[in-house]
Design a protein around this motif. Structure first.
Motif, PDB file in Angstrom:
ATOM      1  N   SER A 124      22.688  82.038  23.131  1.00 34.69           N
ATOM      2  CA  SER A 124      24.022  81.773  23.664  1.00 34.69           C
ATOM      3  C   SER A 124      24.667  83.055  24.181  1.00 34.69           C
ATOM      4  CB  SER A 124      24.891  81.130  22.585  1.00 34.69           C
ATOM      5  OG  SER A 124      26.138  80.725  23.107  1.00 34.69           O
ATOM      6  N   ALA A 125      24.457  84.147  23.461  1.00 38.77           N
ATOM      7  CA  ALA A 125      24.995  85.441  23.890  1.00 38.77           C
ATOM      8  C   ALA A 125      24.378  85.877  25.212  1.00 38.77           C
ATOM      9  CB  ALA A 125      24.746  86.493  22.816  1.00 38.77           C
ATOM     10  N   ARG A 126      23.079  85.647  25.360  1.00 36.32           N
ATOM     11  CA  ARG A 126      22.399  86.029  26.608  1.00 36.32           C
ATOM     12  C   ARG A 126      22.877  85.184  27.780  1.00 36.32           C
ATOM     13  NH1 ARG A 126      16.122  86.009  25.836  1.00 36.32           N
ATOM     14  NH2 ARG A 126      16.188  86.475  28.066  1.00 36.32           N
ATOM     15  N   ILE A 127      23.071  83.878  27.540  1.00 34.77           N
ATOM     16  CA  ILE A 127      23.583  83.010  28.606  1.00 34.77           C
ATOM     17  C   ILE A 127      24.960  83.491  29.038  1.00 34.77           C
ATOM     18  CG2 ILE A 127      24.363  80.683  29.188  1.00 34.77           C
ATOM     19  CD1 ILE A 127      22.247  79.628  27.196  1.00 34.77           C
ATOM     20  N   GLY A 128      25.817  83.778  28.049  1.00 33.50           N
ATOM     21  CA  GLY A 128      27.164  84.258  28.366  1.00 33.50           C
ATOM     22  C   GLY A 128      27.133  85.542  29.165  1.00 33.50           C
ATOM     23  N   TRP A 129      26.258  86.462  28.752  1.00 32.39           N
ATOM     24  CA  TRP A 129      26.159  87.742  29.463  1.00 32.39           C
ATOM     25  C   TRP A 129      25.693  87.546  30.904  1.00 32.39           C
ATOM     26  CZ3 TRP A 129      21.761  90.403  31.361  1.00 32.39           C
ATOM     27  CH2 TRP A 129      22.034  91.694  31.832  1.00 32.39           C
ATOM     28  N   THR A 134      26.822  87.262  36.760  1.00 31.96           N
ATOM     29  CA  THR A 134      26.750  86.575  38.056  1.00 31.96           C
ATOM     30  C   THR A 134      28.109  86.056  38.527  1.00 31.96           C
ATOM     31  OG1 THR A 134      26.064  84.559  36.863  1.00 31.96           O
ATOM     32  CG2 THR A 134      24.326  85.932  37.810  1.00 31.96           C
ATOM     33  N   GLY A 135      29.183  86.487  37.851  1.00 29.23           N
ATOM     34  CA  GLY A 135      30.529  86.152  38.309  1.00 29.23           C
ATOM     35  C   GLY A 135      31.068  84.826  37.827  1.00 29.23           C
ATOM     36  N   LYS A 136      30.330  84.134  36.980  1.00 26.07           N
ATOM     37  CA  LYS A 136      30.804  82.840  36.443  1.00 26.07           C
ATOM     38  C   LYS A 136      31.555  83.102  35.130  1.00 26.07           C
ATOM     39  CE  LYS A 136      26.958  80.346  38.565  1.00 26.07           C
ATOM     40  NZ  LYS A 136      26.266  81.519  39.153  1.00 26.07           N
ATOM     41  N   VAL A 137      32.687  83.745  35.245  1.00 24.12           N
ATOM     42  CA  VAL A 137      33.396  84.285  34.081  1.00 24.12           C
ATOM     43  C   VAL A 137      33.910  83.187  33.163  1.00 24.12           C
ATOM     44  CG1 VAL A 137      35.268  85.800  33.328  1.00 24.12           C
ATOM     45  CG2 VAL A 137      34.044  86.303  35.445  1.00 24.12           C
ATOM     46  N   THR A 138      34.560  82.181  33.730  1.00 25.09           N
ATOM     47  CA  THR A 138      35.130  81.121  32.886  1.00 25.09           C
ATOM     48  C   THR A 138      34.032  80.346  32.165  1.00 25.09           C
ATOM     49  OG1 THR A 138      35.222  79.658  34.825  1.00 25.09           O
ATOM     50  CG2 THR A 138      37.227  80.865  34.255  1.00 25.09           C
ATOM     51  N   GLN A 139      32.874  80.206  32.790  1.00 24.22           N
ATOM     52  CA  GLN A 139      31.750  79.522  32.140  1.00 24.22           C
ATOM     53  C   GLN A 139      31.165  80.375  31.028  1.00 24.22           C
ATOM     54  OE1 GLN A 139      28.755  77.865  34.832  1.00 24.22           O
ATOM     55  NE2 GLN A 139      30.264  77.805  36.474  1.00 24.22           N
ATOM     56  N   ALA A 140      31.260  81.680  31.171  1.00 23.47           N
ATOM     57  CA  ALA A 140      30.657  82.598  30.200  1.00 23.47           C
ATOM     58  C   ALA A 140      31.382  82.571  28.860  1.00 23.47           C
ATOM     59  CB  ALA A 140      30.661  84.012  30.759  1.00 23.47           C
ATOM     60  N   ILE A 141      32.708  82.414  28.884  1.00 28.23           N
ATOM     61  CA  ILE A 141      33.523  82.562  27.666  1.00 28.23           C
ATOM     62  C   ILE A 141      33.109  81.616  26.541  1.00 28.23           C
ATOM     63  CG2 ILE A 141      35.857  82.294  26.746  1.00 28.23           C
ATOM     64  CD1 ILE A 141      36.885  83.633  29.307  1.00 28.23           C
ATOM     65  N   PRO A 142      32.937  80.296  26.788  1.00 27.73           N
ATOM     66  CA  PRO A 142      32.543  79.418  25.676  1.00 27.73           C
ATOM     67  C   PRO A 142      31.210  79.805  25.043  1.00 27.73           C
ATOM     68  CG  PRO A 142      33.307  78.120  27.552  1.00 27.73           C
ATOM     69  CD  PRO A 142      33.166  79.528  28.031  1.00 27.73           C
ATOM     70  N   TYR A 143      30.266  80.248  25.851  1.00 25.40           N
ATOM     71  CA  TYR A 143      28.965  80.670  25.311  1.00 25.40           C
ATOM     72  C   TYR A 143      29.114  81.917  24.441  1.00 25.40           C
ATOM     73  CZ  TYR A 143      26.423  77.371  28.280  1.00 25.40           C
ATOM     74  OH  TYR A 143      25.924  76.228  28.860  1.00 25.40           O
ATOM     75  N   LEU A 144      29.932  82.855  24.889  1.00 25.42           N
ATOM     76  CA  LEU A 144      30.139  84.077  24.117  1.00 25.42           C
ATOM     77  C   LEU A 144      30.887  83.794  22.826  1.00 25.42           C
ATOM     78  CD1 LEU A 144      31.066  86.476  27.074  1.00 25.42           C
ATOM     79  CD2 LEU A 144      28.945  86.506  25.743  1.00 25.42           C
ATOM     80  N   GLU A 145      31.895  82.921  22.890  1.00 21.34           N
ATOM     81  CA  GLU A 145      32.642  82.565  21.677  1.00 21.34           C
ATOM     82  C   GLU A 145      31.732  81.873  20.663  1.00 21.34           C
ATOM     83  OE1 GLU A 145      37.165  81.975  23.482  1.00 21.34           O
ATOM     84  OE2 GLU A 145      35.808  80.251  23.363  1.00 21.34           O
TER      85      GLU A 145
END
Length: 300
Positions: A124-129, A134-145
């Motif tokens: 999940s951390a790697r997906i978020g990173w 790649t500029g998909k910031v809003t999509q990244a946040i739930p994966y990082l959380e």
């Protein structure tokens, strides 16, 4: 020196070619749809990537994926590990969308295996990173959380890997022009990095500089300068090897000081203007921010 570099490159190339030829022999001895055959093709892809034969590397990975696809239900852990390794090779080839897709597939498998929560958190951390990259910031946040929570449950709240996740969360919030949220995340990252790696580790120093960026974006230049100075002090302990980054850190500090002076000048009321109805002092602002951060850190 140049001759030594050329010799090293040649030896590396020859080593990769020998490995590749060995693997070609091994693959002939494996079962057509066996898991070992898939792993051999992944190893071949690694060697081909090192030789910059990207098209051939991708072909090997496609063969491996075709084999692994049939084994998802019978050997989910082994397949998930292989998918994660393949995704990393696609990352190295700058095929980020393919890597993200494969990691999401990996995560969906690991979700069904509670004993693999630590692996799911890492994925999940790697997906978020990668989404952040790649500029998909809003999509990244739930994966990082989600990654932060799973990794905390698996390794405890002070594991260094969690520090990197919070750092990436801070970067995401900063990208979305939410500097206060970014500062909260960077503060947690800093505490973890300090505890796990020590305050003079390069990644800990980066956390200080990120805090400085967040406070600078808020216009809280006193705090921005303070954290930038802490970064400078830490870089100074690295000696001559850190000369360039130290010079850059000092340049940023002076830039912040200039902005602070300009902001102070602009905020001075003139005689022709009435006093502001509500204008908290810089000290009150600092107290509010630090209290907010302290609360967030305790919650984390």
């Amino acid at each position: 020196m140049l001759r030594l570099m050329l010799l090293t490159c040649r030896l590396h190339w020859e080593s990769m070619m020998r490995l590749l030829n060995t693997l070609k022999g091994v693959v002939q001895q494996t079962e057509k749809d066996g898991g070992t055959r898939a792993l051999v093709f992944i190893s071949m892809a690694k060697a081909l990537c090192n030789l910059e034969k990207i098209v051939d590397a991708k072909r090997c990975l496609e063969i491996a994926l075709g084999i692994l696809d049939k084994k998802e239900t019978t050997s989910p852990v082994e397949v998930a590990e292989a998918y994660s390794e393949i995704a990393m090779l696609y990352e190295n080839m700058n095929e980020f969308e393919t890597a993200i897709s494969l990691l999401k597939r990996t995560q969906s498998m690991l979700e069904k295996l509670p004993q693999e929560q630590h692996s799911e958190g890492s994925v999940s951390a790697r997906i978020g990173w990668l989404l952040l990259l790649t500029g998909k910031v809003t999509q990244a946040i739930p994966y990082l959380e989600s990654a932060a929570e799973m990794l905390k449950e698996s390794y405890g709240p002070k594991h260094f890997g969690i520090g990197y996740v919070y750092n990436n969360l801070g970067a995401a919030y900063l990208e979305l022009d939410r500097p206060q949220s970014a500062a909260q995340m960077f503060a947690v990252a800093k505490d973890i990095m300090d505890a796990a790696l020590g305050p003079h580790h390069t990644d800990s120093i980066e956390a200080y500089q990120n805090l400085s960026k967040a406070y600078g974006a808020m216009g809280s230049y006193t705090l921005a300068i303070e954290f930038q100075q802490r970064a400078i002090d830490a870089w100074e302990s690295h000696g001559p090897s850190a000369h360039d980054v130290l010079m850059e850190a000092r340049r940023i500090r002076e830039q912040l000081k200039t902005k602070a002076r300009d902001a102070s000048t602009n905020q001075l009321p003139t005689k022709a203007l009435p006093l502001p109805q509500s204008c908290p002092s810089g000290r009150n602002e600092e107290t509010y921010i630090m209290t907010s951060l302290s609360a967030r850190v305790k919650q984390a």
